[in-house]
Scaffold this active site. Structure first.
Site, PDB file in Angstrom:
ATOM      1  N   GLY A 251       0.756  -1.238   0.000  1.00 42.65           N
ATOM      2  CA  GLY A 251       0.000   0.000   0.000  1.00 42.65           C
ATOM      3  C   GLY A 251       0.788   1.291   0.000  1.00 42.65           C
ATOM      4  N   ASN A 252       2.110   1.238  -0.029  1.00 39.34           N
ATOM      5  CA  ASN A 252       2.902   2.480  -0.028  1.00 39.34           C
ATOM      6  C   ASN A 252       2.608   3.345  -1.246  1.00 39.34           C
ATOM      7  OD1 ASN A 252       4.096   1.963   2.400  1.00 39.34           O
ATOM      8  ND2 ASN A 252       5.967   1.108   1.551  1.00 39.34           N
ATOM      9  N   LYS A 253       2.529   2.726  -2.412  1.00 40.48           N
ATOM     10  CA  LYS A 253       2.238   3.484  -3.630  1.00 40.48           C
ATOM     11  C   LYS A 253       0.793   3.978  -3.613  1.00 40.48           C
ATOM     12  CE  LYS A 253       5.564   0.836  -6.421  1.00 40.48           C
ATOM     13  NZ  LYS A 253       5.857  -0.198  -5.406  1.00 40.48           N
ATOM     14  N   GLU A 271      -6.810  -5.805  -4.220  1.00 38.51           N
ATOM     15  CA  GLU A 271      -5.854  -6.806  -3.739  1.00 38.51           C
ATOM     16  C   GLU A 271      -6.579  -8.137  -3.543  1.00 38.51           C
ATOM     17  OE1 GLU A 271      -2.901  -8.978  -2.975  1.00 38.51           O
ATOM     18  OE2 GLU A 271      -2.484  -6.865  -3.420  1.00 38.51           O
ATOM     19  N   ASP A 318       1.322  -2.390 -10.554  1.00 36.22           N
ATOM     20  CA  ASP A 318       2.600  -2.848 -10.017  1.00 36.22           C
ATOM     21  C   ASP A 318       2.425  -4.322  -9.655  1.00 36.22           C
ATOM     22  OD1 ASP A 318       5.329  -2.223  -9.049  1.00 36.22           O
ATOM     23  OD2 ASP A 318       4.497  -2.728  -7.089  1.00 36.22           O
ATOM     24  N   CYS A 380       9.810  -4.252  -9.731  1.00 42.24           N
ATOM     25  CA  CYS A 380      11.118  -4.133  -9.078  1.00 42.24           C
ATOM     26  C   CYS A 380      11.983  -5.289  -9.557  1.00 42.24           C
ATOM     27  CB  CYS A 380      10.987  -4.109  -7.549  1.00 42.24           C
ATOM     28  SG  CYS A 380      10.045  -5.470  -6.848  1.00 42.24           S
TER      29      CYS A 380
END
Length: 508
Positions: A251-253, A271, A318, A380
């Site tokens: 959840g950071n983005k 999610e 992502d 990533c």
């Protein structure tokens, strides 16, 4: 007269405090082992499914873990020697079905018995393994012989954790705190710099421990890497937009998107995994974002034609990836899948192919939402198969939906691998030079791209017209230095007529 039953109860109560009295160190170690066991169990289960709930660090430093330093050390050291611990326990044959269900705790305690601190008999699991200590030590001795080393230290040296030194990046959550205030507050104890690429990102020296800092604990700042912070900025959602974050957890983005949108509009955070949904909800609560709707479900099952998504203007995708660009930072190299050679052998290649197939399918799905103007795809990963190959494979479909590649962060020097025309629009970060390997691709509707370019062209045309006008005016000024008024026009007209008349007289 006191009955025998009452006397027995009184005696029992008298003995109980002595049996339960633990030293502060024993109590701390006991709880640290339990917290470490929960994290380790979660990490191992996620690794087995190849779908981690979060990185080792993010799990350890979640708000629910109290003794973070001790827990982090125990988890890392246990993972570092997990192959040894498993071998020892298998060889000793001491775990029955009951204890195998608590493998995380068994591994943690066995590490302490073999390599860590001396433990006391507090807790049933500790008591059980301490009774089997001789069998465990004998199994270790046999392993030393097999590995052809004489000392435990030599055996431990085979599993060294590489040192990863990188700056500590923190992203200011502008929903709660402005950048200047965060800069000032963090600067009281650390040297702080502002990042030149991401406006709400601050840079601290390597090794800066902020996990217990009040600003981190209350969600005013998030510990988030630079490349990860570039993803939401590349999408560039505007306040009031409706945005879909396709694979949201942890959840950071997602909360970065909310901050960029000033908490306005709506973000649908999708999610599928149960545990990752909990992690996502914790992050959203910590951020204070009120415009995020968590959707527990599969992004691929969302119908682009559903009226519920008719206003979605941007999608951040992502997806699950190999994580090969952040293995050292995330400590993923300690996981059994990496120890087994998943990243390089046949099984690893098969896994990458499966990941790439899912990534392509997810990106094609994102591009099919009719009202969407921007789509960001990020991983990533350092592997071409997950990055450039995925983008190249969807270009025909993207074009059919009216999308083209745009250039996120044009000033960034490292672009996509030159494997197809247009790869210079893609963005890469380098795992050595930038301390993490990320990949970002930005798709924009052609109509939107033209409207974005139009103001630039208009400004250029206006500059050209202005330059011509100035040149003409300068030329006129050199010919006619006096003000060009109505009277001056009449004088000039009379002057020209007189000159013409003189010429005619001379010619006759």
């Amino acid at each position: 007269m006191v009955s025998s039953k009452t006397a027995a109860t009184t005696a029992s109560r008298a003995k109980k405090p002595k049996e339960q009295r633990l030293s502060k160190a024993d109590r701390s170690s006991y709880f640290a082992r339990r917290e470490a066991a929960k994290v380790l169990q979660c990490v191992l289960q996620g690794d087995a499914k190849r779908r981690a709930v979060g990185s080792i660090k993010s799990l350890v430093y979640s708000p629910s873990v109290r003794n973070k330093k001790a827990t982090f050390a125990l988890v890392c050291q246990t993972l570092k020697h997990l192959s040894i611990i498993k071998d020892v326990l298998d060889s000793a044959r001491i775990l029955n079905a009951k204890w195998k269900r608590q493998e995380g705790l068994m591994y943690i305690i066995t590490y302490d018995i073999l390599f860590g601190q001396e433990i006391s008999s507090v807790g049933d699991a500790e008591k059980f393994l301490l009774l089997q200590k001789d069998a465990i030590q004998l199994a270790l001795a046999r392993l030393l012989v097999r590995k052809k080393v004489k000392r435990v230290e030599d055996l431990m040296a085979l599993y060294q954790i590489p040192d990863v030194s990188k700056p500590r990046f923190v992203r200011v959550n502008t929903l709660k705190l402005d950048v200047e205030s965060a800069f000032h507050e963090l600067g009281k104890q650390n040297m702080v710099q502002k990042d030149d690429m991401v406006p709400d990102l601050l840079i601290l020296p390597p090794g800066s421990d902020l996990h217990n800092h009040p600003l981190v604990r209350n969600g005013s700042v998030f510990m988030q890497g630079k490349a990860s912070s570039m993803v939401a900025v590349a999408l560039g959602p505007e306040p009031g937009w409706e945005v879909l974050d396709a694979c949201s957890a942890p959840g950071n983005k997602t909360v970065h998107l909310a901050a960029l949108m000033n908490g306005k509009g709506k973000i649908i955070a999708c999610e599928l995994d149960n545990e990752r949904v909990k992690r996502l909800e914790d992050t959203v609560r910590l951020s204070g974002a009120a415009n995020i709707e968590v959707l527990h479900g599969d992004f691929l099952n969302l119908n682009p034609m559903d009226p519920s998504y008719s206003k979605v203007r941007a999608i951040l995708l992502d997806p699950s990836c190999s994580g090969s660009g952040t293995t050292a930072e995330r400590l993923d190299h300690l996981l059994p899948s990496y120890a087994a050679g998943d990243a390089t052998d046949v099984a690893g290649t098969e896994r990458l192919n499966k990941l790439a197939a899912f990534q392509k399918k997810a990106l094609e799905h994102a591009l099919s939402f009719p009202a969407v103007e921007k789509v960001v795809y990020s991983t990533c990963s350092i592997h071409q198969i997950e990055n450039e190959d995925v983008i190249k494979s969807v270009l025909p479909l993207a074009a059919s939906h009216g999308f083209q590649l745009a250039t996120p962060f044009p000033q960034w020097p490292r672009r996509g691998l030159p494997v197809f025309e247009g790869s210079e629009h893609l963005l890469r970060t380098h795992p050595v030079e930038d301390k993490e390997g990320f990949f970002i691709a930005l798709f924009v509707r052609k109509s939107i791209a033209r409207s974005l370019e139009q103001p630039i062209k208009t400004r250029k045309n206006n500059k050209v017209k202005s330059a011509k006008r100035n040149a003409t005016m300068n030329h006129n000024k050199s010919v006619m230095p006096f003000p060009f008024t109505r009277l001056s026009k009449l004088l000039l007209h009379s002057h020209l007529r007189l000159q013409t008349y003189k010429k005619l007289n001379l010619s006759t």
